[in-house]
Design a protein around this motif. Structure first.
Motif, short mmCIF file in Angstrom:
data_model
loop_
_atom_site.label_atom_id
_atom_site.label_comp_id
_atom_site.label_asym_id
_atom_site.label_seq_id
_atom_site.Cartn_x
_atom_site.Cartn_y
_atom_site.Cartn_z
N LYS A 121 -1.02 -81.09 -66.43
CA LYS A 121 -1.80 -80.35 -67.36
C LYS A 121 -1.33 -79.95 -68.75
O LYS A 121 -1.76 -79.05 -69.39
CB LYS A 121 -2.66 -79.19 -66.73
N HIS A 148 0.41 -81.17 -72.51
CA HIS A 148 -0.02 -82.12 -73.69
C HIS A 148 0.53 -83.39 -73.48
O HIS A 148 -0.03 -84.61 -73.74
CB HIS A 148 0.24 -81.37 -74.93
N THR A 197 -10.57 -89.01 -70.72
CA THR A 197 -9.25 -88.24 -71.04
C THR A 197 -9.15 -87.63 -72.32
O THR A 197 -8.79 -86.62 -72.59
CB THR A 197 -8.01 -88.92 -70.89
N SER A 208 -10.00 -83.55 -71.39
CA SER A 208 -8.48 -83.54 -71.36
C SER A 208 -8.09 -82.62 -70.13
O SER A 208 -7.21 -83.25 -69.56
CB SER A 208 -7.64 -82.95 -72.69
N GLU A 209 -8.86 -81.75 -69.65
CA GLU A 209 -8.36 -80.82 -68.74
C GLU A 209 -8.49 -81.80 -67.24
O GLU A 209 -7.61 -81.33 -66.33
CB GLU A 209 -9.28 -79.61 -68.45
N PHE A 210 -9.29 -82.65 -67.20
CA PHE A 210 -9.46 -83.73 -65.93
C PHE A 210 -8.80 -84.97 -66.26
O PHE A 210 -9.21 -85.82 -65.40
CB PHE A 210 -10.84 -83.49 -65.58
N SER A 211 -7.99 -85.03 -67.05
CA SER A 211 -7.06 -86.40 -67.48
C SER A 211 -6.60 -86.84 -66.20
O SER A 211 -6.71 -88.14 -65.74
CB SER A 211 -6.40 -86.24 -68.52
#
Length: 268
Positions: free
Chosen positions: A135, A137, A204, A208-211
């Protein structure tokens, strides 16, 4: 001016002819299989080199439990299996494609090399998705890079298929041509990875949290999607054929009824 136009037209014809010149299909397949084998080997070497627990660490930190020690490397193993399955399925699609190609051209060979260039980047995708903290960047960007690599590796395979269709009488087996019994399934099979990898990339960006979950779900779902595709395509073609045959029967019955009617009945 007219002479320059004629020379430009002649050079364009020469270039087009050059791209459509035949290429040894056997050598294209042999080179491709070699690249796929090397890429798969690199993945195996990567997982064996950096993801094997040290015996002393197993004894001291995990009280001699090897399974607990291996669980520490769980995300790395998941990334490895996902990448290996991706390579395997892309090889399977490549094999299925060239199974129906009867003659390769230089343009098809060029597109194949471009696809293999991105196939060679899959070990990099594995390293990226297994290296960064969860999680973070960097992990999100690594997953997006992996989606891009998979997208271009598969879209160039689709481009080979499209190029073959342009000269299908020379380059494709009758089963894979327009109207052939394998045409619809080949189209769906070759379009699957580009669509799914592009969809995963966009998701994604939005979620983005679940990418990580989205990326691994993509890797897990695609093998089952290949199986479901054949069933879906077969059922769809059967339904279409049934509908068409029913409509033809209705037309035939109407024609027979009209033929049986007397001239006075027809006029009335």
């Amino acid at each position: 001016g007219q002479r320059d136009e004629e020379e430009a037209h002649h050079s364009l014809e020469t270039f087009t002819f050059y791209l459509s010149e035949p290429l040894s299909k056997e050598r294209v397949e042999a080179f491709s299989d070699g690249v796929y084998a090397i890429v798969a080997t690199l993945l195996i070497l990567d997982i064996c080199e950096d993801n094997v627990p040290d015996p002393r660490e197993v004894e001291e930190k995990f009280h001699g439990s090897l399974l607990e020690a291996l669980s520490e490397y769980g995300p790395n193993y998941l990334a490895y299996f996902g990448s290996f399955v991706t390579i395997g399925l892309l090889w399977f699609v490549h094999h299925s494609l060239f199974l129906y190609v009867t003659k390769a051209t230089r343009l098809m060979g060029l597109l194949n090399i471009l696809s293999l260039a991105f196939i060679g980047g899959l070990p990099l995708a594995y390293q990226l998705t297994s290296e960064f903290a969860e999680k973070s960047h960097n992990e999100i960007e690594a997953i997006q890079v992996s989606c891009v690599i998979t997208f271009f590796a598969s879209i160039f395979q689709f481009a080979i298929w499209t190029t073959a269709l342009l000269h299908e009488r020379e380059t494709l087996h009758p089963f894979a041509r327009y109207g052939g019994k394998e045409h619809a399934f080949m189209f769906a099979k070759l379009a699957l990875y580009p669509c799914v990898s592009l969809g995963a990339f966009l998701l994604t960006c939005l979620l983005s949290e679940f990418s990580t979950a989205i990326f691994h779900l993509m890797q897990i779902v695609i093998p089952f999607a290949f199986l479901a595709l054949r069933i879906f395509v077969r059922i769809s073609l059967t339904v279409i054929k049934s509908v068409m045959s029913l409509s033809r029967r209705k037309v035939v019955l109407l024609e027979e009824e009209e033929a049986c009617l007397s001239p006075t009945e027809t006029l009335s």
